[in-house]
Design a protein around this motif. Structure first.
Motif, PDB file in Angstrom:
ATOM      1  N   LEU B   6      -1.231   4.979   6.238  1.00 58.85           N
ATOM      2  CA  LEU B   6      -1.454   3.550   6.506  1.00 58.85           C
ATOM      3  C   LEU B   6      -0.518   2.687   5.669  1.00 58.85           C
ATOM      4  CD1 LEU B   6      -5.324   3.145   6.690  1.00 58.85           C
ATOM      5  CD2 LEU B   6      -3.687   2.384   8.402  1.00 58.85           C
ATOM      6  N   LYS B   9       2.933   2.698   6.973  1.00 56.30           N
ATOM      7  CA  LYS B   9       3.027   1.863   8.180  1.00 56.30           C
ATOM      8  C   LYS B   9       3.094   0.377   7.791  1.00 56.30           C
ATOM      9  CE  LYS B   9       0.468  -0.631  11.293  1.00 56.30           C
ATOM     10  NZ  LYS B   9      -0.418  -1.744  10.993  1.00 56.30           N
ATOM     11  N   GLU B  10       2.250  -0.018   6.814  1.00 53.56           N
ATOM     12  CA  GLU B  10       2.226  -1.421   6.381  1.00 53.56           C
ATOM     13  C   GLU B  10       3.546  -1.818   5.732  1.00 53.56           C
ATOM     14  OE1 GLU B  10       0.024  -3.582   7.172  1.00 53.56           O
ATOM     15  OE2 GLU B  10      -1.389  -2.151   8.033  1.00 53.56           O
ATOM     16  N   ASP B  13       6.128  -2.396   8.211  1.00 52.31           N
ATOM     17  CA  ASP B  13       5.925  -3.689   8.876  1.00 52.31           C
ATOM     18  C   ASP B  13       6.466  -4.836   8.038  1.00 52.31           C
ATOM     19  OD1 ASP B  13       4.829  -2.678  11.090  1.00 52.31           O
ATOM     20  OD2 ASP B  13       2.739  -3.207  10.645  1.00 52.31           O
TER      21      ASP B  13
END
Lengths: 242, 415
Positions: B6, B9-10, B13
């Motif tokens: 996670l 992924k963050e 981003d």
């Protein structure tokens, strides 16, 4: 049947990439003519050229004798265009949007009123037209936009992926709407990669791939020519022969 | 492991092209400004030791004072006339030596010429102030080392009396240069901040609106209606102009209220009016006109840049050049007098249309009317040029075929 749109040797290049190569076809008055092909086949470029959004690299097209290249404004007076996945001005109400778009088509108040009333009748959104478009569902926006596209009874309505992203009921309603309007004399130029929809809607089709039109004709005739059950099979066979 | 996935992924981003571009731009701006400010600082530090003196007394004491200043590290240059003063000078009037000999407080005139309102420009005049302090201490120590009696206590307390005169706009007043600068700067201090904010807000508003219209394809729909593209563009620019008028008016009114409040304070502004450094009503109108032009330029550039944006996110990237071209003159105008920069840098900075907005206030106060009018004329020409480009962009396929979604301007082909 008179010819509404005549496309002659139309081509479009983006740098060294050829998006549309020397295509020609006609659309008759009151006819639903569809361009089908996979993504990136050249459908949107063709439609954008005919809609005067982008200029052709070569070739021309004519509506009632008016040349796209020489007098694009005359073409705009005779067409309406609905882009794929188009939205509307979210801060407007449905009513305001339709009135605004009617005023873009004609500067005569009476005609604007007529177009507005036509749109209300076609979209069947009732009281929801008083609400902001930002509160509309995707299907409602599409109905609003299609009613906008046909409210002035244009010589030719150009719809890019008319029902894309809609549920079955909304898509069915819009297909019926298009058929009814064609019966009343509006010509349609559709583009889609949904071949089953096109088979149901179209009087004639053109199969396009890699910027080239490979087949033009009535869906039934084309299916018989390729000995296919549906247009998807036709397209598969055409693609194999390319 | 799920958390790490996670987190990865963050991070992906957050660390995007916009962020990297922003960082690169920030570094470039800071390198440019850093080198530039170092250059200004070095020059001003040199000025700290430069000292001009006019010696009308020509006594032994005045010569002794000159020697004192030289041995204290000042580069003393003795001049004859006030016209020869660069920024500030100390004037020893006749009687200077006689008063010292008689242990009487003697006058030294600090004559300053104000030609710039930048922060760094005040540095050079401080050399004169430092010199006065050294002279005063010298004579205090001299008395202490000799004989402290009741007769020379006054002289011990106050051996030097400083009479300040300041020349601005070819007028002279018996007032300190720092008071004049404080008043002059207070009139324009908020100007660059508000201009910067207006340009940033208005530009983001317009470019985002255009990007939205492209993203929603409402622009495509509009361009297929029987309306000329120039009409569509002119409507957008006219609407922007209306916003510009409202914003300029709000600013000018707010600025006027601010100045009214400033004027009603304890400072007597009659003298400043006499010196011509108080902005008049006509000056406010001129500032309003220039602000209007500035906002129109920013909005027109934003329309052109917004036309190349694929979506709202990319609109933020496309207006980055505009932000830089506002940021550079904004910072420079605060720190330095742009018209005293090295010729090449001055030429480059003057090419930026927003530079003339940031220098407008000081130019009006210092009555550099030619520079002010040239600035407005340049902005007018620039505006016509950018409008021409906007018309070309809206009349061509570029608005739909070129976008800034990826690193380079690349052809976006939607076949």
């Amino acid at each position: 049947m008179s010819i509404c749109l005549e496309v002659k040797n139309l081509s479009k290049k983006y740098g060294s990439t050829i998006a549309v190569k020397d295509i020609s076809f006609t659309v008759n008055t009151g006819e639903i003519f569809s361009i089908i092909g996979p993504n990136g086949a050249g459908k949107t470029s063709t439609i954008r050229m005919i809609s005067t959004i982008i200029t052709p690299s070569s070739g021309d097209c004519f509506i009632d004798g008016h040349s796209l290249v020489k007098s694009p404004n005359k073409i705009r007076e005779n067409i309406t265009y609905l882009p794929d996945e188009a939205g509307a001005y979210k801060n407007m109400t449905g009513n305001y949007y339709l009135k605004f778009m009617a005023s873009m088509v004609s500067s005569e108040k009476l005609k604007q009123k007529e177009y507005f009333e036509n749109a209300i009748e076609i979209c069947k959104l009732g009281d929801r037209l008083k609400d902001k478009i930002s509160s509309y569902s995707r299907g409602m926006i599409r109905k609003l936009l299609i009613s906008r596209a046909v409210m002035s009874k244009p010589r030719l309505a150009i719809l890019d992926e008319a029902t894309s992203g809609l549920d079955i009921i909304n898509a069915l309603e819009i297909r019926r709407m298009i058929k009814q309007l064609a019966k009343k004399g509006t010509s349609f130029l559709l583009s889609s990669h949904n071949m089953l929809e096109i088979e149901y809607l179209s009087d004639r089709i053109a199969i396009i791939n890699k910027g080239v039109i490979y087949e033009t004709g009535e869906p039934l005739a084309i299916k018989q020519k390729y000995n296919a059950q549906n247009l998807e099979e036709v397209f598969e066979k055409v693609a194999k022969n390319i | 492991m799920k958390f790490l996935a996670l987190l990865k992924k963050e991070v992906r981003d957050v660390i995007n092209f916009q962020l990297i571009l922003g960082l690169i731009i920030s570094i470039i701006v800071f390198i440019f400004l850093g080198g530039f400010i170092k250059n200004i600082s070095d020059t001003e530090v040199e000025n700290l030791t430069n000292l001009q003196i006019i010696d009308h007394d020509k006594s032994e004491q005045s010569r002794e004072t000159l020697d004192l200043l030289k041995t204290s590290g000042f580069n003393v240059s003795v001049i004859e006339n006030i016209e020869d003063i660069n920024e500030s000078a100390l004037i020893f009037s006749s009687g200077f030596g006689k008063n010292i000999l008689e242990n009487k407080t003697t006058d030294i005139e600090l004559y300053s010429k104000v030609s710039s309102l930048s922060n760094f420009s005040s540095v050079s005049s401080s050399s004169s102030t430092n010199a006065i302090s050294i002279i005063s201490n010298f004579y205090k120590n001299k008395i202490i080392s000799q004989d402290v009696s009741s007769q020379n206590m006054d002289f011990l307390n106050n051996p030097i009396s400083v009479k300040e005169k300041t020349e601005i706009n070819n007028k002279v007043a018996e007032i300190s240069s720092s008071t004049i600068k404080f008043f002059a700067i207070s009139q324009t201090a908020v100007l660059p901040i508000i201009i910067f904010m207006i340009i940033v807000i208005a530009s983001q508003m317009v470019s985002t609106a255009i990007a939205n219209e492209k993203g929603d394809k409402t622009l495509e729909t509009l361009l297929s209606t029987p309306i000329s593209r120039i009409s569509i563009l002119l409507a957008k620019i006219s609407a922007s102009a209306l916003v510009a008028i409202v914003m300029s008016s709000v600013y000018v009114v707010g600025f006027f209220i601010y100045m009214t409040g400033e004027s009603s304070s304890s400072i007597d502004t009659t003298l400043f009016s006499d010196l011509g450094i108080k902005l008049s009503g006509f000056d406010f109108i001129l500032i309003g006109i220039q602000l209007f032009l500035t906002i129109l330029i920013a909005l027109s550039i934003s329309i052109v840049l917004g036309a190349f944006s694929k979506d709202v996110k990319s609109a933020q990237i496309t207006i980055a050049p505009l932000m830089i071209s506002v940021l550079i003159p904004y910072i420079l105008s605060i720190l330095s007098d742009i018209q005293t920069l090295p010729p090449i840098i001055r030429f480059i900075v003057n090419l930026i249309p927003f530079t003339h907005t940031f220098t407008a206030g000081p130019n009006l106060i210092l009555q550099n009317n030619v520079l002010f009018l040239l600035g407005i004329a340049y902005q007018g020409i620039f505006l016509i040029g950018i409008l021409f480009i906007a018309i070309k962009v809206f009349s061509s396929d570029a608005i739909f075929t070129v976008s800034t979604k990826s690193r380079k301007f690349k052809k976006k082909i939607s076949m």
